[in-house]
Every structure is written in structure tokens, then in C-alpha cells.
Design a protein around this motif. Sequence first.
Motif, PDB file in Angstrom:
ATOM      1  N   GLY A  70     -69.167 -14.754  18.583  1.00 37.50           N
ATOM      2  CA  GLY A  70     -68.514 -15.088  17.330  1.00 37.50           C
ATOM      3  C   GLY A  70     -69.437 -15.188  16.148  1.00 37.50           C
ATOM      4  O   GLY A  70     -68.997 -15.482  15.032  1.00 37.50           O
ATOM      5  N   GLY A  71     -70.735 -14.935  16.337  1.00 38.58           N
ATOM      6  CA  GLY A  71     -71.674 -14.945  15.219  1.00 38.58           C
ATOM      7  C   GLY A  71     -71.610 -13.637  14.442  1.00 38.58           C
ATOM      8  O   GLY A  71     -70.910 -12.687  14.808  1.00 38.58           O
ATOM      9  N   LEU A  72     -72.369 -13.575  13.351  1.00 44.53           N
ATOM     10  CA  LEU A  72     -72.407 -12.397  12.487  1.00 44.53           C
ATOM     11  C   LEU A  72     -73.830 -11.884  12.403  1.00 44.53           C
ATOM     12  O   LEU A  72     -74.784 -12.664  12.367  1.00 44.53           O
ATOM     13  N   ARG A  73     -73.946 -10.562  12.354  1.00 43.89           N
ATOM     14  CA  ARG A  73     -75.269  -9.927  12.344  1.00 43.89           C
ATOM     15  C   ARG A  73     -75.321  -8.909  11.211  1.00 43.89           C
ATOM     16  O   ARG A  73     -74.495  -8.002  11.137  1.00 43.89           O
ATOM     17  N   PHE A  74     -76.318  -9.081  10.333  1.00 40.63           N
ATOM     18  CA  PHE A  74     -76.575  -8.117   9.263  1.00 40.63           C
ATOM     19  C   PHE A  74     -77.774  -7.274   9.680  1.00 40.63           C
ATOM     20  O   PHE A  74     -78.859  -7.801   9.922  1.00 40.63           O
ATOM     21  N   THR A  75     -77.575  -5.961   9.775  1.00 42.68           N
ATOM     22  CA  THR A  75     -78.608  -5.042  10.259  1.00 42.68           C
ATOM     23  C   THR A  75     -79.078  -4.157   9.115  1.00 42.68           C
ATOM     24  O   THR A  75     -78.263  -3.642   8.333  1.00 42.68           O
ATOM     25  N   CYS A  76     -80.398  -3.962   9.028  1.00 40.99           N
ATOM     26  CA  CYS A  76     -80.951  -3.113   7.973  1.00 40.99           C
ATOM     27  C   CYS A  76     -82.338  -2.634   8.379  1.00 40.99           C
ATOM     28  O   CYS A  76     -82.921  -3.120   9.346  1.00 40.99           O
ATOM     29  N   ARG A  77     -82.842  -1.666   7.642  1.00 37.62           N
ATOM     30  CA  ARG A  77     -84.229  -1.219   7.764  1.00 37.62           C
ATOM     31  C   ARG A  77     -84.962  -1.614   6.488  1.00 37.62           C
ATOM     32  O   ARG A  77     -84.453  -1.419   5.380  1.00 37.62           O
ATOM     33  N   ILE A  78     -86.171  -2.179   6.660  1.00 36.45           N
ATOM     34  CA  ILE A  78     -86.943  -2.697   5.524  1.00 36.45           C
ATOM     35  C   ILE A  78     -88.220  -1.866   5.388  1.00 36.45           C
ATOM     36  O   ILE A  78     -89.034  -1.837   6.314  1.00 36.45           O
ATOM     37  N   PRO A  79     -88.427  -1.180   4.268  1.00 32.95           N
ATOM     38  CA  PRO A  79     -89.629  -0.347   4.099  1.00 32.95           C
ATOM     39  C   PRO A  79     -90.902  -1.190   4.058  1.00 32.95           C
ATOM     40  O   PRO A  79     -90.950  -2.242   3.418  1.00 32.95           O
ATOM     41  N   ASP A  80     -91.917  -0.716   4.757  1.00 30.97           N
ATOM     42  CA  ASP A  80     -93.266  -1.305   4.711  1.00 30.97           C
ATOM     43  C   ASP A  80     -93.256  -2.800   5.028  1.00 30.97           C
ATOM     44  O   ASP A  80     -94.004  -3.592   4.440  1.00 30.97           O
ATOM     45  N   TYR A  81     -92.394  -3.210   5.954  1.00 29.17           N
ATOM     46  CA  TYR A  81     -92.349  -4.610   6.347  1.00 29.17           C
ATOM     47  C   TYR A  81     -91.992  -4.698   7.823  1.00 29.17           C
ATOM     48  O   TYR A  81     -91.158  -3.934   8.323  1.00 29.17           O
ATOM     49  N   LEU A  82     -92.658  -5.632   8.518  1.00 27.90           N
ATOM     50  CA  LEU A  82     -92.359  -5.879   9.927  1.00 27.90           C
ATOM     51  C   LEU A  82     -92.380  -7.381  10.146  1.00 27.90           C
ATOM     52  O   LEU A  82     -93.410  -8.024   9.990  1.00 27.90           O
ATOM     53  N   HIS A  83     -91.226  -7.938  10.506  1.00 24.83           N
ATOM     54  CA  HIS A  83     -91.144  -9.380  10.686  1.00 24.83           C
ATOM     55  C   HIS A  83     -91.963  -9.819  11.896  1.00 24.83           C
ATOM     56  O   HIS A  83     -92.077  -9.100  12.882  1.00 24.83           O
ATOM     57  N   SER A  84     -92.500 -10.983  11.817  1.00 22.07           N
ATOM     58  CA  SER A  84     -93.356 -11.492  12.884  1.00 22.07           C
ATOM     59  C   SER A  84     -92.588 -11.582  14.191  1.00 22.07           C
ATOM     60  O   SER A  84     -91.393 -11.874  14.225  1.00 22.07           O
ATOM     61  N   ASN A  85     -93.316 -11.319  15.300  1.00 23.15           N
ATOM     62  CA  ASN A  85     -92.681 -11.325  16.612  1.00 23.15           C
ATOM     63  C   ASN A  85     -92.781 -12.675  17.304  1.00 23.15           C
ATOM     64  O   ASN A  85     -92.290 -12.840  18.401  1.00 23.15           O
ATOM     65  N   SER A  86     -93.409 -13.659  16.673  1.00 26.09           N
ATOM     66  CA  SER A  86     -93.554 -14.965  17.314  1.00 26.09           C
ATOM     67  C   SER A  86     -92.208 -15.676  17.349  1.00 26.09           C
ATOM     68  O   SER A  86     -91.344 -15.476  16.497  1.00 26.09           O
ATOM     69  N   ASN A  87     -92.029 -16.518  18.349  1.00 28.60           N
ATOM     70  CA  ASN A  87     -90.770 -17.250  18.486  1.00 28.60           C
ATOM     71  C   ASN A  87     -90.509 -18.158  17.289  1.00 28.60           C
ATOM     72  O   ASN A  87     -89.366 -18.335  16.860  1.00 28.60           O
ATOM     73  N   GLU A  88     -91.591 -18.737  16.748  1.00 35.94           N
ATOM     74  CA  GLU A  88     -91.421 -19.626  15.621  1.00 35.94           C
ATOM     75  C   GLU A  88     -90.874 -18.894  14.397  1.00 35.94           C
ATOM     76  O   GLU A  88     -90.048 -19.416  13.659  1.00 35.94           O
ATOM     77  N   SER A  89     -91.346 -17.654  14.199  1.00 31.92           N
ATOM     78  CA  SER A  89     -90.902 -16.890  13.034  1.00 31.92           C
ATOM     79  C   SER A  89     -89.497 -16.336  13.225  1.00 31.92           C
ATOM     80  O   SER A  89     -88.752 -16.168  12.259  1.00 31.92           O
ATOM     81  N   GLN A  90     -89.131 -16.042  14.465  1.00 28.95           N
ATOM     82  CA  GLN A  90     -87.782 -15.540  14.714  1.00 28.95           C
ATOM     83  C   GLN A  90     -86.733 -16.605  14.424  1.00 28.95           C
ATOM     84  O   GLN A  90     -85.673 -16.308  13.881  1.00 28.95           O
ATOM     85  N   LEU A  91     -87.018 -17.865  14.796  1.00 28.08           N
ATOM     86  CA  LEU A  91     -86.098 -18.955  14.456  1.00 28.08           C
ATOM     87  C   LEU A  91     -86.312 -19.318  12.987  1.00 28.08           C
ATOM     88  O   LEU A  91     -87.040 -20.244  12.651  1.00 28.08           O
ATOM     89  N   TYR A  92     -85.642 -18.587  12.107  1.00 29.19           N
ATOM     90  CA  TYR A  92     -85.945 -18.709  10.678  1.00 29.19           C
ATOM     91  C   TYR A  92     -85.278 -19.929  10.061  1.00 29.19           C
ATOM     92  O   TYR A  92     -85.841 -20.587   9.190  1.00 29.19           O
ATOM     93  N   ILE A  93     -84.035 -20.238  10.468  1.00 27.57           N
ATOM     94  CA  ILE A  93     -83.343 -21.427   9.964  1.00 27.57           C
ATOM     95  C   ILE A  93     -82.809 -22.211  11.152  1.00 27.57           C
ATOM     96  O   ILE A  93     -82.080 -21.668  11.982  1.00 27.57           O
ATOM     97  N   TYR A  94     -83.168 -23.468  11.246  1.00 28.21           N
ATOM     98  CA  TYR A  94     -82.678 -24.328  12.306  1.00 28.21           C
ATOM     99  C   TYR A  94     -82.696 -25.772  11.810  1.00 28.21           C
ATOM    100  O   TYR A  94     -83.300 -26.083  10.779  1.00 28.21           O
TER     101      TYR A  94
END
Length: 454
Positions: free
Chosen positions: A156-180
Motif C-alpha cells: 500500500g505504499g507509493l514509489r516514485f521512480t526516476c533516473r538522476i544524472p551524475d548522481y548515485l545515492h549512498s548504498n549504506s543502510n543509514e542513507s537509505q533510511l532517509y526519513i524515519y
Amino acid sequence: MDTIQDILQRSHERHKKSLRQRKTLVTPALYNMGHPYHVTVHCAYKYPVVLANLEEANISFMPIGRAPENDRGPRELGGERFLKRQGIEDWGMRRWHDAWGIQVYTGIPSERDGAQWHDFNFTYKALCTVPDEILKCLEVLIDAVPNPLLTMTKSGGLRFTCRIPDYLHSNSNESQLYIYQHKPTTDNPHEHDVYLKIVGKEGYSRWDARYEVLLGNLLDPPVIDKEVVFAPIDALRVVLHEPTPKKLKQKELVADVPLSLGSLNLDHAKEAFVKRGYSYVCDQNGSHLWSPTNSGERKNYILLWESEGVVWIRATGTGIDVPTISTEITEVWDDTGIIPLEPPIDMSITESMLAVRNGQLSPLAIKRSASLLNKSDQPIKKVDTSKEDNTDQKIFEQACRILGVIAEGGTENSHDTESYVRNGGATCLNLRTYKNAEKLENQYENRNLELYQR
């Protein structure tokens, strides 16, 4: 896009009853010169996609699941392999025949024109807690691009998908949990509610018929600048996100064990840790950190890593039933299922070999003993190859009518069978793989033999 109330209502319904997956459909591709089969997968609810189209869209994917309720991916989910784009032929046809959906790898593997694939997952918990703020943020993102891609997940959640030029989000667990938000309880002082998780780099998103595309095209995700996509998200983060308490380390927020640690041996070791009640903490510079559940303030950990096919463990302090020096896991626990590396039975270990293994001696310093060749006492058996086997030819010369010849391989070594085919006879060939079939077809074409049907 539907109104806010419509989306909220659909999210509640989806959370109570998720959609079912659909079986991957594999059919012969009679007129396709690229692949011998058409592989069609139903992802994102009534959304049939041919895998060849996913390859053209520069999307890395792999088969998942073996039943409608089982959405797990393959065990080998880590390592350098998955940093490269995965396509149809990277997985055997048997896996596609058994598949119930696909798994799309985000970040590096699904890059296109320097833009990396990212998924912004707004959880169902966020929609229940702060629905207006979440939907306002999504509306800003949708209005920012001409071709937004918005998906509803199975929970039931929502997912916004996109491609971001010249950017790669961090793969660490802390960075993936962006809002909590931290919600400690008496039973679990580390309890927290995740509102937004960003998946990129080596992360992945499972796509199957339980997801639903609300807006956009899976094969054409929007391209959006980093500053544009993070402006409304950071504004939402300021409103919702609470800093981590100082007594709680950020890396301890994620206690879920990854589906795979990168190799079969490490996965066996993972099961051994879970069986003994250890909790997974994080991946720290190639070593996997584990903590005993009853370790109080969690000052001591266990390191798990693999080097040259050997799995090692080491405790960072005393009080844990694991050595504080690097030790092979098979010497500590005998029920891991890992087969220890042993020298050959006929090979004796010398002091020089041990010195080489410890880095104290160069391998060039060891001289191999000369090989001893002994003459065999058995008489040499002579084989007469002048006689030809005319069994097939005798069968062809009989008066009975032959409808066809069934062979288990090619005709390149059977001259009688080849002659029979040249004279208009039919041959039925049973081959193990389509690659062997293509090889044999080329041999027939080179000999001007007509192929009637495949």
C-alpha cells in the motif's frame, strides 16, 4: 493522477489484500533472430512486458519467485556481477520457466546516459501517519517532469521512480533510511517508523503483478536533476525526521538480515549466526558485523568475512563464545554446512609451504621434485580402424519404409545418415539446448541440407 482521497482509499485496500503475482510466460520466438524465446513477465499489475524491451531500455533485471506468494530473488544477490547489467541470457531458461516476476536492480546496473536509477519508497506507515504531507511532496515531484512514474507497492505504499544524472545515492543502510522517526518501546528501545527509503547503487526493487503503475511507463522513467528531486523531499524531511538519539548508533537502526551476503559460503554462515540468536548490524568495509542479542550495551561484536574461499570470524572483545583472533568458522562451529578447504590427501604439508602461506617465503623458493616416468608392463593394444561400421547402411537398404531417423546428436560423424538425408529422408534430432540446435542448423545449411521445421 487520482485525488488524494482516492489514493488513500486504494492504499488501505491494497494493504489489507495485496494483488497476486502472475506466471512468467515463455513462448517460442519463430521470427525473432535475437532470442529463441519470447519471455513475457507481468509486472506492476496487468502490465505485460517483453524482456527484450527491458533490455532495450537499459534496465537490469532477473527472475524471482517460484509461486504467487514467494517473491524472493536468487541467493546470489551481491558481488561484482550485479554491478553490471543483467539480461535474458544471464539467467538460464529454466529460471525463466519457473519465474513469477522480475527483480530490477537500481543504481549502476540500470544506468542510461549517465543517469542512475533510483526508487523513492514512501511507506504505508507514512501514508497513515502524515498523508497530506506525503501526497503534497509527491505532487511536486510529479509536476516537475513530463513523464512521472508512480507505483503502488503490494503493502500500500507509493514509489516514485526516476533516473538522476551524475548522481548515485549512498548504498549504506543509514542513507537509505532517509526519513524515519524513533519510537522506542519497553520491549524494543530501538523501535522506529520508516517513512521514506531511497534505493540506489547496488539496491534493487522487485517488480511483479502485486505492484501497480498509477502513472507513467516502467520502460521510460523520468530523468530529473538531483536538486529538483531532493528539494521537496528535504523539505518533508525537515518536518518529519527526528535526529537519532546520541545513545543509539545509526548503524543499529537496521536489524534486518540481508537476503544474501554475497556468496554461498557467507549465506551458510548467516544461517548459523541467525540460528544462534545473533543480530545483524551492518556491512563494515567488506566485513559483516553481528551482535549477540543479550550483549547489554552491545560493546562487543563478531566480524564475519570471506577471503580466498575461506570464511573467517573474530570477536572484537571477550565474553562471546567466539575467538578474538581470526579463525575459520568451520573450526568454531561444525554445523554451518560449509565445506572447509583441505589439502589433497596425497600431498604433505611442509614447513616451506606454511612459510609461503604466512607470507614469510616466496613461492619461487620452493623447487618441485622431478617427475618419474615408469614404463607400463601391460601390452600395447592395437586397434584396427580400417573396418567400417555398415550397420546404418544395411538398415537403409532393407525393403521396409523408413519415415525418419531419430538421432541424439549431429550427423557430422555419421556418413550413412547424412547420405540418407541428402536423398530426401527426414531426421528428427533431440538436442539439450537451443545453442546446440543453432549450431546444427548452421552445419545443415553449410551442407545445403534443407531444414523443414524446428
